[in-house]
Write a protein that holds these residues in place. Structure first.
Motif, PDB file in Angstrom:
ATOM      1  N   MET A 193     -14.075   0.382  27.981  1.00 32.52           N
ATOM      2  CA  MET A 193     -15.014   0.860  26.987  1.00 32.52           C
ATOM      3  C   MET A 193     -14.362   1.110  25.634  1.00 32.52           C
ATOM      4  SD  MET A 193     -17.466   3.342  29.256  1.00 32.52           S
ATOM      5  CE  MET A 193     -16.141   4.098  30.181  1.00 32.52           C
ATOM      6  N   GLU A 194     -15.201   1.133  24.623  1.00 27.53           N
ATOM      7  CA  GLU A 194     -14.748   1.426  23.268  1.00 27.53           C
ATOM      8  C   GLU A 194     -14.116   2.822  23.215  1.00 27.53           C
ATOM      9  OE1 GLU A 194     -16.742   2.255  18.876  1.00 27.53           O
ATOM     10  OE2 GLU A 194     -17.924   1.241  20.421  1.00 27.53           O
ATOM     11  N   GLY A 195     -13.067   2.958  22.428  1.00 28.06           N
ATOM     12  CA  GLY A 195     -12.420   4.259  22.282  1.00 28.06           C
ATOM     13  C   GLY A 195     -11.384   4.542  23.343  1.00 28.06           C
ATOM     14  N   ARG A 196     -11.096   3.563  24.186  1.00 30.20           N
ATOM     15  CA  ARG A 196     -10.017   3.612  25.179  1.00 30.20           C
ATOM     16  C   ARG A 196     -10.330   4.509  26.368  1.00 30.20           C
ATOM     17  NH1 ARG A 196      -7.547   2.860  20.152  1.00 30.20           N
ATOM     18  NH2 ARG A 196      -7.220   5.034  19.624  1.00 30.20           N
ATOM     19  N   ARG A 197     -10.812   5.731  26.141  1.00 31.29           N
ATOM     20  CA  ARG A 197     -11.245   6.632  27.226  1.00 31.29           C
ATOM     21  C   ARG A 197     -10.155   6.885  28.266  1.00 31.29           C
ATOM     22  NH1 ARG A 197     -16.969   6.579  27.074  1.00 31.29           N
ATOM     23  NH2 ARG A 197     -17.544   5.849  24.990  1.00 31.29           N
TER      24      ARG A 197
END
Length: 268
Positions: free
Chosen positions: A95-99
């Motif tokens: 996902m976007e933002g690495r998480r």
């Protein structure tokens, strides 16, 4: 993409709504071959992340629903499968933002990526990741939150690889990275593709994405407005003007245009 070989992943006439009223995707169709990198491009709000959520089964978390269309992996429908079942089938989203899990070590993050597998299998995959990426081995005991942005993105992608995906969905992997880190992550994506993992890359950085991909799709306001081989898209004057920053009237690109100037043929 060869007409003789069926796509690994097929999305057909897909329509998605949020909160039962907001149409985010308006009948998009795309095909992802059995190997290589496919780029899905477009500005913020175009529906790129929505497309990935629909494929990975994460729409429910965002009050979204598929109202029309089909999603198939090797000819088998994914629509009836839960998100975790799709992971087991071979579809994994980063996902976007690495998480990443900031407080956990690099090694613990990787082990978490293999959740649901046996511990011994997870440990073997972690050691394999460390062999392939010595930088992560050097950081194995370090809290992931102390890594640089580029290192965190490498970790996030490697964590996704823990489930041995057939299709890896990458959502804005270059967001917020330095030019050097963009190069490092790009090289990782190339390696993944060469090793046989199919990559569907969602990205605003069209220049980098089209440098990695063999084929690209351009998405705007929930509709596919253009697609073709990556090399052809890189040479397309509309793509250059709106996405690559080669505006013919001195503009630096789509995001700095004072008015959105759509070519008539894109509206057809």
């Amino acid at each position: 993409m060869s007409a003789s070989s069926p796509p690994l992943l097929r999305v057909q006439n897909l329509q998605v709504v949020y909160a039962s009223v907001v149409r985010a995707l308006r009948g998009i169709t795309l095909e992802v071959p059995a190997q290589g990198v496919i780029a899905l491009l477009g500005p913020n709000g175009a529906g790129k992340s929505t497309a990935l959520r629909a494929i990975s089964g994460l729409l429910d978390l965002h009050d979204g629903a598929i109202t029309q269309g089909r999603i198939e992996l090797s000819g088998h429908s994914l629509l009836t499968l839960t998100a975790d079942s799709r992971v087991r089938a071979g579809v994994v989203q980063v996902m976007e933002g690495r998480r990443i899990l900031d407080a956990l070590s690099v090694e613990e993050n990787l082990l978490a990526g293999g959740f649901g597998m046996g511990l011994q299998a997870r440990k073997e995959l972690v050691e394999s990741a460390f062999t392939r990426f010595p930088l992560l081995r050097e950081r194995r005991r370090q809290p992931a939150g102390y890594l640089s942005g580029g290192e965190q993105q490498l970790l996030a992608i490697c964590r996704g690889l823990m489930r041995r995906p057939r299709v890896l969905l990458l959502d804005e992997p270059f967001l917020g990275l330095s030019p050097r880190a963009v190069g490092e992550v790009s090289e990782l994506i190339r390696r993944i593709s060469e090793e046989g993992v199919t990559v569907l890359l969602v990205e605003q950085n069209a220049k980098v994405a089209l440098g990695l991909a063999s084929h690209g799709y351009v998405l705007e306001t929930g509709k596919l407005v253009l697609d073709g081989p990556a090399e052809r898209l890189r040479e397309d004057p509309d793509v250059q003007e709106f996405y690559l920053g080669f505006g013919r009237e001195g503009q630096r690109g789509y995001h700095e245009l004072k008015r959105y100037r759509r070519k008539r043929r894109w509206l057809s």
